[in-house]
Design a protein around this motif. Structure first.
Motif, mmCIF file in Angstrom:
data_model
loop_
_atom_site.group_PDB
_atom_site.id
_atom_site.type_symbol
_atom_site.label_atom_id
_atom_site.label_comp_id
_atom_site.label_asym_id
_atom_site.label_seq_id
_atom_site.Cartn_x
_atom_site.Cartn_y
_atom_site.Cartn_z
ATOM 1 N N UNK A 182 14.752 -2.402 4.489
ATOM 2 C CA UNK A 182 16.807 -2.766 4.091
ATOM 3 C C UNK A 182 16.430 -4.100 4.529
ATOM 4 N N UNK A 183 17.129 -4.839 3.326
ATOM 5 C CA UNK A 183 16.669 -6.497 3.537
ATOM 6 C C UNK A 183 17.685 -6.910 4.243
ATOM 7 N N UNK A 201 12.824 1.104 7.751
ATOM 8 C CA UNK A 201 12.522 1.421 6.942
ATOM 9 C C UNK A 201 13.512 2.774 6.857
ATOM 10 N N UNK A 202 13.869 2.631 5.085
ATOM 11 C CA UNK A 202 14.792 3.077 4.804
ATOM 12 C C UNK A 202 14.214 4.226 3.409
ATOM 13 N N UNK A 218 20.496 4.178 -2.139
ATOM 14 C CA UNK A 218 21.506 3.171 -1.675
ATOM 15 C C UNK A 218 22.220 2.132 -1.256
ATOM 16 N N UNK A 219 22.410 2.760 0.223
ATOM 17 C CA UNK A 219 22.586 2.004 1.558
ATOM 18 C C UNK A 219 21.644 2.371 2.816
ATOM 19 N N UNK A 279 24.285 -0.083 7.206
ATOM 20 C CA UNK A 279 24.957 -0.357 6.589
ATOM 21 C C UNK A 279 25.665 -0.802 5.232
ATOM 22 N N UNK A 280 24.148 -1.526 4.905
ATOM 23 C CA UNK A 280 23.965 -2.685 3.952
ATOM 24 C C UNK A 280 23.952 -2.250 2.645
ATOM 25 N N UNK A 281 24.673 -2.256 1.452
ATOM 26 C CA UNK A 281 23.981 -1.974 0.228
ATOM 27 C C UNK A 281 22.635 -2.228 0.558
ATOM 28 N N UNK A 282 21.728 -1.555 -0.260
ATOM 29 C CA UNK A 282 21.200 -1.762 -1.520
ATOM 30 C C UNK A 282 20.192 -2.332 -2.495
#
Ligand SMILES: [Zn+2]
Ligand SMILES: [Zn+2]
Length: 194
Positions: A135-136, A141-142, A147-148, A153-156
């Motif tokens: 995750x940025x 790790x996601x 897409x999130x 909850x950050x948009x990817x």
């Protein structure tokens, strides 16, 4: 001297001796207590081996039925025919099997080459399939298809399908790599799959 001693008289003297009588009584009491004790032991032992409420009584009755004289045979018989495992052992075994199963499930396989991969790997070292992204924002790790971020909850960045996956990325490099990384929509679409 009136000849040889009479064996019957010797025996009679022996068994009427108060010390011998006391010893005999104690032995009888001891054997009876042992008999009842073994019956109780069989009852408790069967309780530990079955959830059936009746069987422990049968186990005790088996010992009692054989009388104080030959109950030792019933004891052997019971030890032979009783359930092999106690309930605690059965429970322990099922726990061990469950944890073994969980261990197997935890050892994931690469969706592309079926090689064994660790749950925290970013890419499969064998076929370079993207397994996870970082995750940025929170650097956890996601899943590549998210897409999130499920954690923060950050948009990817949207996955660019078709591009080969990046081979390595450490979590602290995630922000810098974020634009150039090309995570796939699904790990099954490993472009380098032979
Ligand atoms: Zn692989
Ligand atoms: Zn996040």
């Amino acid at each position: 001297m009136d000849g040889l001693p009479d064996p019957g008289q010797i025996w009679n003297d022996f068994i009427t001796n108060p010390v011998v009588q006391l010893a005999g009584t104690l032995i009888v009491v001891y054997v009876v207590l042992l008999w009842l004790g073994v019956a109780y032991w069989a009852f408790r032992d069967m309780q530990a081996r079955t959830e059936n409420p009746i069987l422990p009584y049968f186990a005790a009755a088996l010992i009692v039925f054989f009388t104080p004289l030959v109950f030792i045979f019933a004891w052997f018989l019971y030890v032979v025919i009783r359930p092999r495992e106690t309930l605690a052992e059965v429970y322990e075994r099922s726990l061990a099997e469950e944890s073994l199963l969980a261990e197997v499930e935890k050892n994931q396989l690469c969706p592309t080459c079926r090689d064994r991969v660790a749950p925290d790997w970013l890419v499969c070292p064998n076929c370079r399939t993207r397994l996870h992204r970082v995750c940025s924002s929170c650097h956890r790790l996601i899943e590549p298809r998210w897409s999130i971020c499920a954690f923060c909850g950050t948009e990817q960045p949207v996955a660019a399908a078709g591009r080969p996956p990046v081979t390595t990325a450490a979590p602290n490099e995630a922000t810098a790599e974020r634009t150039e990384r090309a995570p796939e929509a699904s790990p099954l679409r490993g472009a380098t799959n032979p």
